[in-house]
Design a protein around this motif. Structure first.
Motif, PDB file in Angstrom:
ATOM      1  N   GLY A  12     -26.427   1.333  -2.958  1.00  3.67           N
ATOM      2  CA  GLY A  12     -25.114   1.022  -2.393  1.00  3.67           C
ATOM      3  C   GLY A  12     -25.037   1.321  -0.911  1.00  3.67           C
ATOM      4  O   GLY A  12     -24.470   0.547  -0.131  1.00  3.67           O
ATOM      5  N   PHE A  15     -26.972  -1.288   1.376  1.00  5.73           N
ATOM      6  CA  PHE A  15     -26.612  -2.646   0.962  1.00  5.73           C
ATOM      7  C   PHE A  15     -27.059  -3.710   1.971  1.00  5.73           C
ATOM      8  O   PHE A  15     -27.645  -4.729   1.611  1.00  5.73           O
ATOM      9  CB  PHE A  15     -25.097  -2.699   0.753  1.00  5.73           C
ATOM     10  CG  PHE A  15     -24.558  -4.066   0.463  1.00  5.73           C
ATOM     11  CD1 PHE A  15     -24.863  -4.703  -0.728  1.00  5.73           C
ATOM     12  CD2 PHE A  15     -23.743  -4.722   1.365  1.00  5.73           C
ATOM     13  CE1 PHE A  15     -24.367  -5.962  -1.004  1.00  5.73           C
ATOM     14  CE2 PHE A  15     -23.245  -5.984   1.099  1.00  5.73           C
ATOM     15  CZ  PHE A  15     -23.556  -6.603  -0.091  1.00  5.73           C
ATOM     16  N   VAL A 200     -24.201  -4.369  -5.891  1.00 10.60           N
ATOM     17  CA  VAL A 200     -25.179  -4.798  -4.879  1.00 10.60           C
ATOM     18  C   VAL A 200     -26.067  -5.907  -5.430  1.00 10.60           C
ATOM     19  O   VAL A 200     -26.299  -6.925  -4.763  1.00 10.60           O
ATOM     20  CB  VAL A 200     -26.030  -3.606  -4.398  1.00 10.60           C
ATOM     21  CG1 VAL A 200     -27.218  -4.086  -3.571  1.00 10.60           C
ATOM     22  CG2 VAL A 200     -25.185  -2.653  -3.573  1.00 10.60           C
ATOM     23  N   ASN A 293     -21.610  -5.213   7.080  1.00 10.43           N
ATOM     24  CA  ASN A 293     -22.245  -3.986   6.602  1.00 10.43           C
ATOM     25  C   ASN A 293     -23.150  -3.359   7.663  1.00 10.43           C
ATOM     26  O   ASN A 293     -23.797  -2.334   7.413  1.00 10.43           O
ATOM     27  CB  ASN A 293     -23.026  -4.258   5.319  1.00 10.43           C
ATOM     28  CG  ASN A 293     -22.113  -4.353   4.121  1.00 10.43           C
ATOM     29  OD1 ASN A 293     -21.629  -3.348   3.620  1.00 10.43           O
ATOM     30  ND2 ASN A 293     -21.832  -5.572   3.686  1.00 10.43           N
TER      31      ASN A 293
END
Length: 309
Positions: A12, A15, A200, A293
């Protein structure tokens, strides 16, 4: 079991790396990932089901305690990002499929990654969760309506079919997740720590399918889309922050709203684009998923360092 949970959280946290890695592989050997396209809606439904399993009444308490902050966050989410997307599409004279894709990302609710980034940025995490929850529950109505009004000048848009899509792949899975959590509370608690891994894997597979199905268009327009995504995301952070500042919200709320506005549920954007438009329309969502991200942790790190000082 504990080591598997640690592995789930590691996946996670990294990611963006997995999105990039799988996207590169899908670009190089697209034929190995094309089969995933038919399962995009199911994969996103799994992510939303996981979100439903983690929701609680406490997530809605912030709406009652600080309604002004939640309303400003939700309105900013559904107003600023679509308008920024529309402005970029018109200003840069984007091709129709890419314009639709950018507006589609802008019309999506906030993603759950924003809650983690707000926490890392020392922002109001409870507010972030509340805005994500409310905006996601409003998405079946607002996302199709926004796309219909802003994107129909480029391509024909069926608001009713998109409404049904969002109901099926967002609202129903969340409700099922809530039901499971309510009636199988102990079993649900045991699986919550594994949800980062499941989410994910599901989102990475969605992005792989998008990249594999749009390789030629990515070669042709990839740099343009990447530039638009960076601008879209950056303006979202910036304008979201100043809107919250304009309404004199606490500094922690300003950070939460900035991140909520800037980070989108790009998985939903990719699923809707793949289901209703040309596959290239899903590429902005795929790139947004990767980019936010990277930008999110950078922004969170900046605010963390500023808080320490």
């Amino acid at each position: 079991m504990q080591s598997f949970v640690k592995f789930s959280h590691f996946i996670g946290k990294t990611f963006a790396l997995w999105v990039l890695l799988v996207a590169v592989v899908a670009f190089l050997i697209p034929e190995q990932f094309l089969w995933i396209s038919k399962y995009i809606s199911i994969l996103l439904g799994i992510v939303m089901f996981g979100m439903g399993m983690t929701l609680s009444l406490a997530d809605f308490s912030e709406v009652v305690r600080h309604p002004k902050s939640v309303v400003i966050g939700v309105v900013s989410q559904f107003l600023l990002m679509p308008l920024i997307a529309y402005g970029l599409a018109k200003g840069l004279n984007l091709p129709p499929e890419i314009a639709i894709g950018v507006i589609l990302v802008g019309a999506c609710p906030g993603g759950t990654a924003s809650n983690v980034m707000t926490f890392l940025a020392k922002g109001n995490t409870a507010l972030s969760v509340a805005i994500t929850t409310v905006s996601t529950l409003l998405a079946p109505l607002l996302t199709p309506a926004i796309i219909y009004f802003l994107a129909r000048e480029w391509l024909e848009v069926s608001a009713s079919s998109m409404f049904m899509s969002v109901i099926k792949i967002v609202l129903l899975p969340i409700i099922l997740g809530l039901i499971v959590q309510l009636f199988l509370k102990e079993q649900a608690k045991k699986t919550v720590d594994l949800l980062p891994l499941v989410s994910v894997v599901a989102i990475v597979l969605i992005m792989a399918a998008v990249v594999a199905g749009s390789k030629e268009k990515i070669v042709e327009s990839g740099l343009l889309i990447f530039a638009v995504v960076i601008l879209h995301n950056g303006f979202g952070y910036l304008i979201g922050f100043f809107i919250a500042k304009l309404f004199k919200l606490p500094y922690n709320d300003q950070k939460a709203i900035s991140i909520e506005v800037g980070m989108q549920n790009s998985g939903l954007g990719a699923a809707l684009a793949a289901a209703h438009f040309n596959p290239i329309a899903a590429v902005p969502s795929a790139i947004f998923s990767f980019w936010h991200n990277i930008s999110g942790p950078l922004l969170a790190t900046y605010w963390t360092q500023k808080t320490k000082k």
